[in-house]
Design a protein around this motif. Sequence first.
Motif, mmCIF file in Angstrom:
data_model
loop_
_atom_site.group_PDB
_atom_site.id
_atom_site.type_symbol
_atom_site.label_atom_id
_atom_site.label_comp_id
_atom_site.label_asym_id
_atom_site.label_seq_id
_atom_site.Cartn_x
_atom_site.Cartn_y
_atom_site.Cartn_z
ATOM 1 N N TYR A 13 0.860 -1.194 0.000
ATOM 2 C CA TYR A 13 0.000 0.000 0.000
ATOM 3 C C TYR A 13 0.892 1.238 0.000
ATOM 4 C CZ TYR A 13 -3.118 -3.690 1.421
ATOM 5 O OH TYR A 13 -3.802 -4.874 1.473
ATOM 6 N N PRO A 14 1.387 1.635 -1.195
ATOM 7 C CA PRO A 14 2.392 2.708 -1.246
ATOM 8 C C PRO A 14 1.887 4.033 -0.655
ATOM 9 C CG PRO A 14 2.164 1.621 -3.384
ATOM 10 C CD PRO A 14 1.065 1.116 -2.521
ATOM 11 N N ASP A 15 0.581 4.317 -0.800
ATOM 12 C CA ASP A 15 0.106 5.588 -0.245
ATOM 13 C C ASP A 15 -0.705 5.366 1.030
ATOM 14 O OD1 ASP A 15 -1.815 4.304 -1.611
ATOM 15 O OD2 ASP A 15 -2.426 5.981 -2.893
ATOM 16 N N ILE A 16 -0.259 4.421 1.838
ATOM 17 C CA ILE A 16 -0.945 4.108 3.090
ATOM 18 C C ILE A 16 -0.952 5.334 4.003
ATOM 19 C CG2 ILE A 16 1.143 3.209 4.225
ATOM 20 C CD1 ILE A 16 -0.691 0.982 5.381
ATOM 21 N N LYS A 17 -2.085 5.549 4.665
ATOM 22 C CA LYS A 17 -2.203 6.800 5.419
ATOM 23 C C LYS A 17 -1.370 6.798 6.694
ATOM 24 C CE LYS A 17 -6.424 5.324 7.672
ATOM 25 N NZ LYS A 17 -7.816 5.531 8.003
ATOM 26 N N TYR A 18 -0.903 5.606 7.097
ATOM 27 C CA TYR A 18 -0.121 5.544 8.335
ATOM 28 C C TYR A 18 1.379 5.623 8.082
ATOM 29 C CZ TYR A 18 -4.547 3.492 9.746
ATOM 30 O OH TYR A 18 -5.860 3.271 9.959
ATOM 31 N N ALA A 19 1.773 6.094 6.888
ATOM 32 C CA ALA A 19 3.185 6.038 6.497
ATOM 33 C C ALA A 19 4.115 6.562 7.585
ATOM 34 C CB ALA A 19 3.382 6.805 5.199
ATOM 35 N N GLU A 58 3.658 7.020 10.945
ATOM 36 C CA GLU A 58 3.704 6.169 12.142
ATOM 37 C C GLU A 58 4.486 4.897 11.852
ATOM 38 O OE1 GLU A 58 1.032 7.653 10.915
ATOM 39 O OE2 GLU A 58 -0.606 7.795 12.383
ATOM 40 N N MET A 59 4.284 4.367 10.640
ATOM 41 C CA MET A 59 4.927 3.089 10.310
ATOM 42 C C MET A 59 6.431 3.262 10.188
ATOM 43 S SD MET A 59 2.125 1.511 7.731
ATOM 44 C CE MET A 59 2.782 -0.116 7.522
ATOM 45 N N ASP A 60 6.842 4.388 9.593
ATOM 46 C CA ASP A 60 8.279 4.630 9.471
ATOM 47 C C ASP A 60 8.919 4.741 10.856
ATOM 48 O OD1 ASP A 60 8.270 4.457 6.781
ATOM 49 O OD2 ASP A 60 8.129 6.609 6.400
ATOM 50 N N LEU A 61 8.214 5.424 11.759
ATOM 51 C CA LEU A 61 8.752 5.547 13.122
ATOM 52 C C LEU A 61 8.818 4.174 13.791
ATOM 53 C CD1 LEU A 61 9.614 7.228 15.596
ATOM 54 C CD2 LEU A 61 7.204 7.340 16.225
ATOM 55 N N LEU A 62 7.753 3.413 13.617
ATOM 56 C CA LEU A 62 7.691 2.094 14.243
ATOM 57 C C LEU A 62 8.802 1.186 13.712
ATOM 58 C CD1 LEU A 62 5.906 0.680 16.277
ATOM 59 C CD2 LEU A 62 4.543 -0.206 14.396
ATOM 60 N N MET A 63 9.154 1.417 12.449
ATOM 61 C CA MET A 63 10.213 0.616 11.845
ATOM 62 C C MET A 63 11.549 0.922 12.529
ATOM 63 S SD MET A 63 10.321 -0.214 7.928
ATOM 64 C CE MET A 63 11.467 0.800 7.085
ATOM 65 N N ILE A 64 11.789 2.195 12.793
ATOM 66 C CA ILE A 64 13.037 2.572 13.491
ATOM 67 C C ILE A 64 13.024 1.957 14.893
ATOM 68 C CG2 ILE A 64 14.530 4.475 14.196
ATOM 69 C CD1 ILE A 64 12.863 6.260 12.264
ATOM 70 N N LYS A 65 11.889 2.104 15.564
ATOM 71 C CA LYS A 65 11.763 1.556 16.926
ATOM 72 C C LYS A 65 12.027 0.059 16.945
ATOM 73 C CE LYS A 65 8.256 4.351 19.311
ATOM 74 N NZ LYS A 65 6.823 4.322 19.647
ATOM 75 N N SER A 66 11.423 -0.638 15.972
ATOM 76 C CA SER A 66 11.575 -2.097 15.930
ATOM 77 C C SER A 66 13.017 -2.484 15.649
ATOM 78 C CB SER A 66 10.683 -2.686 14.829
ATOM 79 O OG SER A 66 9.353 -2.308 15.024
ATOM 80 N N GLN A 67 13.625 -1.794 14.689
ATOM 81 C CA GLN A 67 14.999 -2.120 14.331
ATOM 82 C C GLN A 67 15.919 -1.834 15.520
ATOM 83 O OE1 GLN A 67 16.115 -3.620 11.562
ATOM 84 N NE2 GLN A 67 18.198 -3.590 12.351
ATOM 85 N N TYR A 68 15.639 -0.734 16.227
ATOM 86 C CA TYR A 68 16.438 -0.380 17.392
ATOM 87 C C TYR A 68 16.309 -1.484 18.461
ATOM 88 C CZ TYR A 68 17.859 1.929 21.688
ATOM 89 O OH TYR A 68 18.461 2.205 22.877
ATOM 90 N N ALA A 69 15.063 -1.891 18.694
ATOM 91 C CA ALA A 69 14.830 -2.935 19.711
ATOM 92 C C ALA A 69 15.472 -4.255 19.281
ATOM 93 C CB ALA A 69 13.340 -3.129 19.925
ATOM 94 N N PHE A 70 15.430 -4.514 17.985
ATOM 95 C CA PHE A 70 16.038 -5.734 17.455
ATOM 96 C C PHE A 70 17.540 -5.720 17.730
ATOM 97 C CE2 PHE A 70 17.613 -7.938 13.408
ATOM 98 C CZ PHE A 70 17.561 -9.197 13.996
ATOM 99 N N ALA A 71 18.183 -4.569 17.417
ATOM 100 C CA ALA A 71 19.625 -4.442 17.637
ATOM 101 C C ALA A 71 19.944 -4.597 19.116
ATOM 102 C CB ALA A 71 20.108 -3.088 17.125
ATOM 103 N N LYS A 72 19.174 -3.921 19.946
ATOM 104 C CA LYS A 72 19.435 -3.903 21.385
ATOM 105 C C LYS A 72 19.349 -5.296 21.990
ATOM 106 C CE LYS A 72 18.254 -1.274 25.463
ATOM 107 N NZ LYS A 72 17.299 -0.361 26.067
ATOM 108 N N ASN A 73 18.435 -6.121 21.473
ATOM 109 C CA ASN A 73 18.251 -7.465 22.015
ATOM 110 C C ASN A 73 19.120 -8.523 21.323
ATOM 111 O OD1 ASN A 73 16.070 -7.386 24.124
ATOM 112 N ND2 ASN A 73 15.064 -6.285 22.475
#
Lengths: 291, 810
Positions: free
Chosen positions: A184-190, A192-207
């Motif tokens: 969904y390239p024009d998803i309305k949550y773009a 929030e999702m981009d932020l969540l991606m950083i958060k997830s990747q950060y948590a992934f690295a940390k763990n």
Amino acid sequence: CKSQFEKIRLSNDVAKKYQEAMKLYNKKNYSKALILFEDLSQKYRGRAEAEELNYYYALTLYKLRDYTTARYQFKSFADSYPTSKYAEECRYMSAYCYYLDSPRPSLDQENTYKAIDALQLFINFYPKSERAVEAAKYIGILRTKLEDKAYANAKMYYEIGGNGGEASNYRAAVIALKNAQIDYPDIKYAEEMDLLMIKSQYAFAKNSIEDRQEDRYNEAITYANEFVEAHPESKLLKEVNGLKKDSESGIESAKRFIAERLANYEKYKSQLTKEAKRDSTATNTIKTPNR
Amino acid sequence: LDLDYFNPKEYIIGGTTLTGTHFIDKDVIITLSKLIKGERIILPGEATANAIKTLWAQGLFDDVQLDIAKIVEDTVYFDIEVVERPRLSSFEISGVSKSQKTDIMEKLNEKSGKSIINDNLYNSTTATIKKFLLGKGYFFTTVEYKTKPDPSLENGMILEVHVDKGRKVKVHEINFTGNKEFSSAKLRKFLKKTKQQAFYKVFGSGKFNKEKYDEDKVTLVAKMQDRGYRDAVILKDSIYQYNDKSIGIDIDVYEGPKYYFGDITWAGNAKYTTKMLEMALGIEKGEVFSEEKLEKKLRGSANGDDVSSIYLNDGYLTFNVDPVQTRIHGDTVDVEMRIYEGPQYTNNRITLKGNTITNDRVVLREIRTKPGEKFSKELLIRTVREIGQLGNFDESKTVPTPKPNPADGTVDIEYAVEEKPSDQIELSGGFGGGNIIGTLGLTFNNFSLKNIFNLDAYKPLPKGDGQKLSLRGQTNGKYYQSYSFSFSEPWLGGKKPISFGVSAFTSLQSNGLKPGNSNFQKIRLNGVTVSLGRRLNFPDNYFQLTHAINVQQYILNNYPGYLFNTGTSYNLNLTQELSRDSRNHQIFPTEGSYFKFTIQATPPYSLINGLNYATASDKQRYKFTEYHKWKFESQWFQRLAGKFVVMAQAQFGFLGTYNSAVGQSAFERFKLGGDGMQGFDFLQGSEVIKMRGYANNAVIPQGSDANIAQNSGSPIFTKYVMELRYPVIASQQATAFIVAFAEGGNTWNKFADFNPFNVRRTAGIGARIFLPIFGMLGIDYGHAFDKIPNIADGGKQNFTFSIAQQLGGF
């Protein structure tokens, strides 16, 4: 003693039956009308009255909220009588019934996909129809549903997170978020999702184990940079920059940990060599650790 | 008149005529054909083909022909000629039994009202009926037809089908020729569904079914080949009539020589060494050659130690191995394993399909094949099992479909599920002790608490979050009332795999007199339990740890039969439970094990409150119950030959005291024997453990007072069960199996007397049926070998029934 309705139902006078069915339909007694329509639709096959009859049969099903059967009847009507004055309405109703059958986003969306296809087909068929505007509106609503689902399911991986110390859910979140944006390239949550991606990747690295952390933090930093580029005006920038800074210091501490470990190891090795010198018979061989 | 197929041209339809109709309105048929005067049409083109198709689809004609009558300049005239036939309104079948008629009608039904009566209908109907009856053992069926007009349908005919079944045939004998190594008896055994008739075979003996016989021939050859005779074939087989009710079968086989495995070589393996693969294969040079064994070791072993699994559990989704027989010298076959490893796949999109009630999240959070991980067949299979354990889906219809994208080495996995009804209802009324007693119990296994105030979600109840809600009430008016409630959520807050449960109950029993009456007797029990459970990843991820707090209050009012008559007693305890469950199925496990270790303890009041128990009043002594309780249970399941499953179970329970001055707790004891149903015993909080063959609570410690021991229960028990199970029905609607069991169990008053080998023994048979809406129903016949002294009939009771043990909730 049979009721009036039963008598008509069992009689062979189809004309009277038809009259009664229409009367019941107009009186909004749909469930009884349906019984007669079902019976008549068999007997009227190949006769002139069949067109009108099938139209009301489909409408009755719709009124009874049996959308699955109704949409089939509307479609078969439109296919059988493409020149009928009801044809456009029936095509529309067939698609609209799919729309009504589309469930909430957290359930199987098979009917949502079918509804989008059917509504789109209607628009292609009757682009100038007033109903085409309605159809386009419904397609929008359905698309939003699919976007909601993609976002919610990707977010779930982040939320269930590192249960039992496993980082794999965070990695799953990153992948699912990426996929949702591809789908969904024009998803309305773009944002929030981009932020969540950083958060997830950060948590992934940390763990992760220290040896893997540098690469994984760097990926989080890449995502953060991409965020700044994509959403320069975002209100979430402060949080993004915070995560970037945390990732950088994460790399530092991972490096420190590895350096310390190496230092300890060197100390241990030199001590062993010393002991080996003292005791000339000792034959200790040591491998360097894998980095 | 020639049409140029390379140059279609547009024409105007000048008119269409229709011939051959008798009853049908011509205009309607022309309208349906869409060849309407004034319309434009391209010839040659689709429109004419569609017209014929549409008319055929009406199911009214035996033949449809479309001709161009003439073309005048750019105007075309059509002529449609149809052959109209009577319409089939319904079937009337005679000559078969009522149930056969229903079955045949079911197969024919789609035709009635939609077909016309022509040769095609006769042929297909005859074929359907003959095939059906052949399956039932009728070899010589004849079918005849008659028609009669149906007054309710214009041009409609009722088709009268008269069936002459002839005699049912049985197999009198099966003869083999050409067999040297295999005895005829052995070969007869290989024919699984085709058996010779014999007086001792009571059920379905010797019935002949052609379809099954054809399947049997394939199995027969496969079985011979599997024993090393890889050239084995059936040269010829013939079926002959033995007499007017039975047939004989002659089968001529060729066995060929017996073969052995020669050299096994490997080609194409890069990821795993030849040595590792050889170990996984486990076939040695010189072993009897068997393709079935080879296939099993390469691909199909149930516990996942075959060659393919090694690769498939490590991401190599497109792995393939092709065993090529490279050389056959004498009786030795050399095999080369040609391996294609392919790329190592990573999971990408994980999707769910078919969940029409349950929310995505409830299932997705259980899925072990997560995006970003290497593909693993083992985790895929385990996920399917765990989706089944949620209880909301039909286990046999949960299908995972991996869709590999070779371009980027990722695989999308779609899990298709099918919802099944999971709610249970218990509604019963009974007559006992001169009173009518009524029970209403409801269990919703897929509840959604957060939607409880959302009216739109009531369809008919808010569902889809995988929570469980049970409500139950039982009453017979003023003598006895009991109400309970329980709620559990498998993922607390939806984010952590921590299960949360809360339950409460209240019950009241009295002698029915008014509270002011001096003879009034009453006992009231109230209780609340809160529990938290979490899955562990260590020692492995089948483990679960549960903590629970229970508070119970007993209020006695002049109530006899207890340690005190009037007063209030509390039982506050903490329970820890460690369990491991790897059973592969909830209702009928065929593999896996289950164990549970439980410790329940109350605070040691007597060590704190400074009460002198020797002199204290009953009211003081029993205000706070104190004990510690240890329980262990293990179950183990293993599939034996065929569908037989063996279950071994061991149970042990011990109720201990902190302080000998306080004495053994009157509550929470164990009662062994009987059907294991709680009944009224929950008033004492005792645990009822079933032991078939004995009456309820009959297995009491040796040498103890029968009356007291039966009423109060015993502090120590142990029980062992061996059960052989065989499934009879395995469908979505019901699961049923029969069992043969042997049990040993006993109870003791003191740990000093405890001897785990000194048990009372029983053996017997029974049957279980699980119906989704009722739970498990069971009946057992058991014989007890050891008499219990001082109890009527030695404590023995042959029949035990157990009903809906899933419900209850106390």
